[in-house]
Design a protein around this motif. Structure first.
Motif, short mmCIF file in Angstrom:
data_model
loop_
_atom_site.label_atom_id
_atom_site.label_comp_id
_atom_site.label_asym_id
_atom_site.label_seq_id
_atom_site.Cartn_x
_atom_site.Cartn_y
_atom_site.Cartn_z
N LEU A 37 84.13 57.96 89.07
CA LEU A 37 84.67 59.08 88.29
C LEU A 37 83.80 60.32 88.53
CD1 LEU A 37 85.45 57.25 84.92
CD2 LEU A 37 87.12 58.15 86.57
N GLN A 170 89.07 64.12 81.44
CA GLN A 170 88.30 62.88 81.44
C GLN A 170 89.16 61.71 80.99
OE1 GLN A 170 85.05 64.48 79.02
NE2 GLN A 170 83.61 63.87 80.63
N ASP A 173 91.46 60.86 83.89
CA ASP A 173 90.78 60.18 84.99
C ASP A 173 90.33 58.77 84.60
OD1 ASP A 173 91.05 62.22 86.87
OD2 ASP A 173 89.27 63.27 86.13
N ARG A 174 89.94 58.56 83.35
CA ARG A 174 89.57 57.22 82.90
C ARG A 174 90.80 56.32 82.82
NH1 ARG A 174 85.05 58.78 78.19
NH2 ARG A 174 83.65 59.87 79.64
N THR A 175 91.94 56.90 82.46
CA THR A 175 93.19 56.14 82.50
C THR A 175 93.53 55.79 83.95
OG1 THR A 175 94.01 57.26 80.51
CG2 THR A 175 95.63 56.14 81.88
N GLN A 177 91.39 55.34 86.35
CA GLN A 177 90.48 54.28 86.75
C GLN A 177 90.97 52.93 86.23
OE1 GLN A 177 86.53 54.06 84.88
NE2 GLN A 177 85.62 53.89 86.93
N SER A 214 88.30 60.77 72.16
CA SER A 214 87.58 59.54 72.53
C SER A 214 88.30 58.30 72.01
CB SER A 214 86.15 59.58 72.01
OG SER A 214 86.12 59.72 70.61
N GLN A 217 91.20 56.93 74.23
CA GLN A 217 90.86 56.07 75.36
C GLN A 217 90.99 54.59 74.99
OE1 GLN A 217 87.03 56.84 77.13
NE2 GLN A 217 87.13 55.03 78.45
N GLN A 221 93.68 51.75 76.49
CA GLN A 221 93.29 50.43 76.99
C GLN A 221 94.06 49.33 76.29
OE1 GLN A 221 89.08 50.75 76.24
NE2 GLN A 221 88.63 51.52 78.30
#
Length: 307
Positions: A37, A170, A173-175, A177, A214, A217, A221
């Protein structure tokens, strides 16, 4: 007669020219290893140094040196005390050398100011640079709601809202990943989300102009674990972002009636976000100038000439 612009952000190397009416931007994404990332600053700086000569060759091949009247460069992320990232040194060094060689002024601005100028110019709304407006800067590292007003040739942006923790970029991008998509993941989530059918959303609390992403996220998940659908998960994450941004924008419009709301930054190129904001009469620019570019820096350099 024209100006040049340099922008070496944490994700993209960009060079641009502007002649007062038309602009040209040359950009290259920095290489990121699969599964990671972003980049360390030392790696970003090295990548910029390698990319700048090739981009300069493309841009300068049809520019007469004597036509250049000023050179603009973004020197930091935001025009506030303490805002600093080493990756901008690559553009600063190149721009300063070229300005000295051509005997023209060096115009220093921030990355954020360049984003705003690029959005206004490419959206066909340059007149907004002469009066106050509201703006979002939605990117990989920033999710800020701004009150913007003219400051000489430049733009003064004051943060009035946005996220209190991770940025929209962010989260995206974390999703990405999580879904094993390439970085940066914005365009990949955008494409996937168009296949989704679910409308479920986690409503982010936004009592005023600020919100937290936050917790989203974790919800993303959990959603993926339950659905196992990349397309539905991509859409779920984007709907959560859209809902938070829409709510904060609505509150801001109530506090600042009559002011247009301009969207800048890579996340603002998202299809779902553009549709979700439609009722608020937003100012969106073409996606190519939402993402990192140097065109806005060149536009501000032109404005500094007072022509």
């Amino acid at each position: 007669m024209r100006t040049l612009g340099f922008d070496t952000s944490n994700y993209t190397t960009s060079l641009a020219s502007f002649d007062g009416r038309e602009g040209e931007n040359q950009s290259r994404l920095l290489p990121v290893r699969p599964g990671e990332l972003g980049l360390r600053q030392s790696d970003a700086l090295f990548s910029h140094i390698k990319s700048l000569p090739d981009l300069a060759d493309r841009l300068f091949s049809h520019i007469e040196p004597q036509s250049v009247r000023a050179i603009g460069v973004s020197t930091r992320p935001r025009a506030v005390e303490g805002s600093y990232m080493p990756c901008f040194l690559a553009g600063v060094c190149q721009a300063r050398v070229l300005a000295d060689a051509l005997h023209v002024p060096l115009v220093e601005v921030s990355h954020q100011q360049g984003h705003l100028a690029a959005a206004l110019w490419s959206a066909g709304r340059p007149e907004l640079m002469e009066r106050p407006f509201l703006a979002w800067h939605l990117s990989g590292g920033t999710t800020e709601l701004l009150y913007v007003e003219p400051q000489g040739f430049n733009l003064h942006a004051e943060r009035i809202g946005g996220t209190t923790d991770i940025s929209a970029g962010q989260l995206i991008d974390r999703t990405g990943q999580l879904l094993e998509l390439p970085f940066p993941s914005g365009k990949h989530l955008d494409r996937l989300s168009r296949e989704a059918r679910d409308t479920q959303v986690f409503r982010v609390k936004c009592p005023g102009l600020e919100f937290s992403l936050s917790g989203v996220q974790n919800k993303v998940q959990d959603y993926f674990s339950a659905s196992a659908s990349p397309a539905e998960t991509a859409a779920y994450a984007l709907r959560c972002v859209c809902q938070a941004v829409y709510t904060a924008t609505s509150h801001a419009r109530q506090l600042h009636p009559g002011l247009p709301v301009v969207f800048s930054g890579g996340v603002s190129s998202n299809t779902m976000l553009r549709a979700a904001m439609n009722a608020l009469e937003p100012v969106f620019c073409p996606p190519a100038y939402s993402t990192d570019n140097a065109l806005g820096v060149a536009v501000l350099a032109w404005r500094s000439l007072g022509v």
